[in-house]
Design a protein around this motif. Structure first.
Motif, PDB file in Angstrom:
ATOM      1  N   ASP A   1      45.411  35.661  40.092  1.00 19.59           N
ATOM      2  CA  ASP A   1      44.403  36.709  40.269  1.00 19.59           C
ATOM      3  C   ASP A   1      44.610  37.857  39.299  1.00 19.59           C
ATOM      4  OD1 ASP A   1      43.207  35.259  42.278  1.00 19.59           O
ATOM      5  OD2 ASP A   1      44.359  36.214  43.874  1.00 19.59           O
ATOM      6  N   VAL A   2      45.859  38.260  39.126  1.00 19.45           N
ATOM      7  CA  VAL A   2      46.151  39.389  38.235  1.00 19.45           C
ATOM      8  C   VAL A   2      45.755  39.058  36.800  1.00 19.45           C
ATOM      9  CG1 VAL A   2      47.984  40.856  37.317  1.00 19.45           C
ATOM     10  CG2 VAL A   2      48.000  40.199  39.728  1.00 19.45           C
TER      11      VAL A   2
ATOM     12  N   ASP B   1      41.827  38.623  36.452  1.00 17.87           N
ATOM     13  CA  ASP B   1      41.164  39.927  36.575  1.00 17.87           C
ATOM     14  C   ASP B   1      41.340  40.744  35.296  1.00 17.87           C
ATOM     15  OD1 ASP B   1      40.325  39.308  39.095  1.00 17.87           O
ATOM     16  OD2 ASP B   1      41.943  40.370  40.128  1.00 17.87           O
ATOM     17  N   HIS B   2      42.534  40.694  34.725  1.00 16.03           N
ATOM     18  CA  HIS B   2      42.765  41.403  33.458  1.00 16.03           C
ATOM     19  C   HIS B   2      41.930  40.808  32.330  1.00 16.03           C
ATOM     20  CE1 HIS B   2      44.748  43.085  29.955  1.00 16.03           C
ATOM     21  NE2 HIS B   2      45.027  41.861  29.545  1.00 16.03           N
TER      22      HIS B   2
ATOM     23  N   TYR C   1      38.982  39.298  32.499  1.00 17.89           N
ATOM     24  CA  TYR C   1      37.566  39.671  32.607  1.00 17.89           C
ATOM     25  C   TYR C   1      37.362  41.171  32.478  1.00 17.89           C
ATOM     26  CZ  TYR C   1      35.972  35.020  33.724  1.00 17.89           C
ATOM     27  OH  TYR C   1      35.649  33.683  33.637  1.00 17.89           O
ATOM     28  N   ALA C   2      38.378  41.959  32.769  1.00 14.10           N
ATOM     29  CA  ALA C   2      38.223  43.412  32.648  1.00 14.10           C
ATOM     30  C   ALA C   2      38.413  43.900  31.221  1.00 14.10           C
ATOM     31  CB  ALA C   2      39.220  44.116  33.575  1.00 14.10           C
TER      32      ALA C   2
ATOM     33  N   HIS D   1      36.204  29.154  36.136  1.00 14.30           N
ATOM     34  CA  HIS D   1      36.586  30.400  36.794  1.00 14.30           C
ATOM     35  C   HIS D   1      35.697  30.802  37.961  1.00 14.30           C
ATOM     36  CE1 HIS D   1      38.751  31.634  32.809  1.00 14.30           C
ATOM     37  NE2 HIS D   1      39.407  30.717  33.496  1.00 14.30           N
TER      38      HIS D   1
ATOM     39  N   ARG E   1      34.423  34.640  39.443  1.00 14.03           N
ATOM     40  CA  ARG E   1      34.627  35.672  38.424  1.00 14.03           C
ATOM     41  C   ARG E   1      33.652  35.482  37.259  1.00 14.03           C
ATOM     42  NH1 ARG E   1      39.791  34.603  40.257  1.00 14.03           N
ATOM     43  NH2 ARG E   1      41.032  36.412  40.889  1.00 14.03           N
TER      44      ARG E   1
ATOM     45  N   ARG F   1      29.993  36.272  38.450  1.00 10.59           N
ATOM     46  CA  ARG F   1      29.683  37.708  38.549  1.00 10.59           C
ATOM     47  C   ARG F   1      29.481  38.326  37.173  1.00 10.59           C
ATOM     48  NH1 ARG F   1      33.792  37.669  42.590  1.00 10.59           N
ATOM     49  NH2 ARG F   1      35.272  38.464  41.062  1.00 10.59           N
ATOM     50  N   TYR F   2      30.337  37.959  36.225  1.00 11.55           N
ATOM     51  CA  TYR F   2      30.211  38.558  34.889  1.00 11.55           C
ATOM     52  C   TYR F   2      28.947  38.068  34.190  1.00 11.55           C
ATOM     53  CZ  TYR F   2      31.597  40.549  30.443  1.00 11.55           C
ATOM     54  OH  TYR F   2      31.633  41.311  29.298  1.00 11.55           O
TER      55      TYR F   2
END
Length: 612
Positions: free
Chosen positions: A302-303, A306-307, A309-310, A349, A352, A355-356
């Motif tokens: 998850d970490v 998330d990084h 996509y961010a 994915h 994630r 959503r993007y």
């Protein structure tokens, strides 16, 4: 050795027939496929003289002394100081055997000789790698030189060739290029080794901070000015990922807080015009392995994603929307790579990526690329749409229709279908990809898209007869429409039944069907109404409709028995032939009745039955 002495004499005498005889003789000696003979031929004492014999190969067109001249120019470079003479000897033997196998006698060697030479090369390589792995000083010296090369490149690029009054010289091959090529060569050798040996070697590199050195090199060196640094670094990353992706991924997780991380550099360069197509392919493979969620540790998954996509997907989106000259292939390559990256993300994915893609209108931006008229980009856009429509499933296992609703809402298939119609019946990649997309929509029964396509393009699809895809989709559309009408009819029937049932319940509540009984003894003997299960040996509770049907059957049976003289109080036959009590179950209450006492409504129905 005696044969080589004879050869030197006939060569000086320019006796072509004798030199040809010596060539055939040594060629047959090599084909004997004996390890002891190979060890003697490739030794320092014999090899240089023996290679002169093969300069008289009749098939050589380049001229005399070709092999001798080439080997005379070859130099042995020691990037790291190897002090073991046995190890140096094996390095020389390997070079000679590889040259002999791949150049000198490639056309004459049989499978047995090739396998034997390959085995000797393999065991020599294993010895070299084991020695380097067991000597941490050699690995440490190698990375010291790599870091020095990266520092010199960084200083030269930042200063632009000029220091504070002192010119900063460009890094030379000896101090910058050789350490990278040596590390690349080592990794290419190790990938042929057994798994335990590879594991030991790669752990040694990880302990020596190989990823930090590669990260600094890729940020300092430009792919255009220093292609060897990029090629060597990418090869090292690729080989280590093939062995175990956890090595690199653990390093990337630790580098999340950094703005100049290795992951950011890889993502930005995969959609850059500076990188050659061959190198881009390797970068794409690296990112696919790094971003594979199935290979990630659950604690870091998850970490890490998330990084990604961010902080990194935005670079891919920029390449997707930036303007490009339709005639320049180098300018279109980043768009193609961006589409392939989004396809990979949508496939692997899940939420994630969904959503993007939906929040940033990636599909709408991708459709703008179709207007450029480039076939490869158009096919990549179709693959992206097909991947999005077919990849997502919800946690319950049902298809997530978010992508389908987005495509239907914004009419995203219009430019694709227009190109398909304009393409006609030509059998090409565009035709195949569009048919595959439509087949996916039909197989998954995406009702919104089926209705959208059939309402807009049915007239254009009717003439397509070389495949059944469009005909089957039209049938599916009719079935979907029939199901919708049937659903509406069923809903109306259910409403009517519910309304009639409510009215009947209200009417029945006004009357009582019970044998109230003037006879108190019979009232006391009446058993309570009970709900019995099938497991207890009794009939299960009946539904309201079944109960009403049973009541009518009882009335008809009673009338028929009166006519035939059977039935207790009603007939002249045997007393109590009919049961005295009938238990009637309803939703909220149980009622009992006997044929002795009837309501006015029942009497009217009985009179009607008698008259009939």
């Amino acid at each position: 050795k005696k044969l080589l002495i004879v050869f030197e004499e006939v060569e000086k005498a320019e006796n072509k027939e004798a030199t040809m005889l010596c060539f055939n003789l040594f060629k047959n000696i090599v084909l004997l496929n004996e390890i002891s003979i190979y060890e003697a031929l490739f030794s320092d004492e014999i090899f240089n003289s023996m290679i002169a014999v093969f300069d008289h190969d009749p098939t050589i067109k380049e001229g005399h002394k070709m092999h001798r001249n080439y080997l005379a120019k070859a130099t042995f470079k020691q990037v790291i100081n190897v002090k073991d003479p046995t190890l140096v000897k094996k390095i020389h033997e390997n070079y000679r055997m590889i040259y002999f196998k791949d150049v000198v006698l490639l056309r004459f060697l049989d499978d047995g000789a090739l396998n034997t030479l390959g085995s000797l090369i393999y065991y020599n390589n294993a010895t070299i790698v084991s020695h380097i792995t067991e000597c941490p000083d050699l690995v440490r010296d190698l990375f010291v030189k790599i870091n020095q090369a990266v520092s010199s490149i960084d200083r030269y690029e930042k200063k632009g060739g000029q220091g504070k009054g002192v010119e900063v010289s460009a890094p030379t091959d000896s101090e910058a290029k050789d350490p990278f090529l040596f590390l690349q060569e080592l990794c290419n050798i190790v990938k042929q080794m057994q798994v335990p040996q590879r594991e030991s070697f790669y752990k040694t590199l990880v302990d020596a901070e190989v990823f930090a050195a590669v990260e600094d090199a890729l940020w300092a060196a430009s792919p255009q000015k220093y292609p060897w640094a990029w090629q060597a670094s990418v090869d090292v990353l690729h080989n280590m990922l093939i062995h175990d992706s956890a090595f690199l991924r653990n390093f990337l997780v630790g580098r999340i807080p950094s703005k100049k991380s290795l992951l950011t550099r890889l993502v930005t360069m995969v959609v850059s015009q500076e990188v050659t197509p061959g190198l881009v392919h390797q970068l794409m493979e690296i990112l696919r392995m790094v971003l594979d969620p199935d290979a990630m540790q659950p604690s870091d998954k998850d970490v890490f994603l998330d990084h990604f996509y961010a902080a990194n997907v935005a670079h891919i989106e920029v390449a997707l929307v930036q303007k490009a000259d339709s005639g320049s292939q180098s300018a279109l390559l980043p768009k193609y790579n961006a589409l392939e990256m989004f396809s990979m993300c949508a496939k692997r994915h899940g939420n994630r990526a969904e959503r993007y893609i939906l929040s940033h209108n990636i599909l709408q931006k991708a459709m703008e690329i179709v207007k450029l008229g480039e076939m490869q980009l158009t096919l990549s856009v179709i693959r992206l749409v097909r991947t999005c429509l077919g990849a997502r499933e919800s946690a319950s296992g049902a298809k997530d229709l978010a992508y389908a609703k987005c495509v239907e809402k914004h009419r995203l298939l219009d430019p694709i279908i227009d190109l398909f119609v304009a393409n006609g019946a030509r059998y090409n990649l565009l035709n195949s990809n569009v048919i595959e997309l439509v087949d996916l929509i039909h197989r998954e029964n995406l009702r919104e898209l089926i209705a959208y396509l059939m309402e807009e393009y049915k007239a254009k699809f009717d003439h397509i007869s070389y495949v059944d895809t469009f005909r089957m989709m039209a049938i599916q559309h009719q079935n979907n429409s029939s199901d919708l009408l049937l659903d509406d009819d069923i809903k109306d029937d259910v409403r009517k039944v519910q309304s009639n049932t409510t009215e009947r319940i209200d009417e029945d509540c006004e009357y009582t069907y019970f044998e109230g009984g003037d006879d108190a003894e019979e009232e006391e003997e009446k058993p309570p109404a009970m709900d019995m299960d099938e497991d207890d040996g009794f009939m299960p509770r009946k539904t309201m409709e079944e109960d009403e049907e049973d009541k009518e059957d009882d009335l008809i049976s009673s009338i028929s028995r009166r006519k035939t003289g059977v039935g207790g109080k009603w007939g002249r036959g045997k007393k109590n032939a009919l049961p005295k009590k009938i238990a009637v179950s309803r939703k909220s209450n149980s009622v009992q009745s006997s044929p002795g006492s009837e309501s006015p409504r029942k009497k009217r129905r009985v009179d009607e039955m008698k008259g009939s």
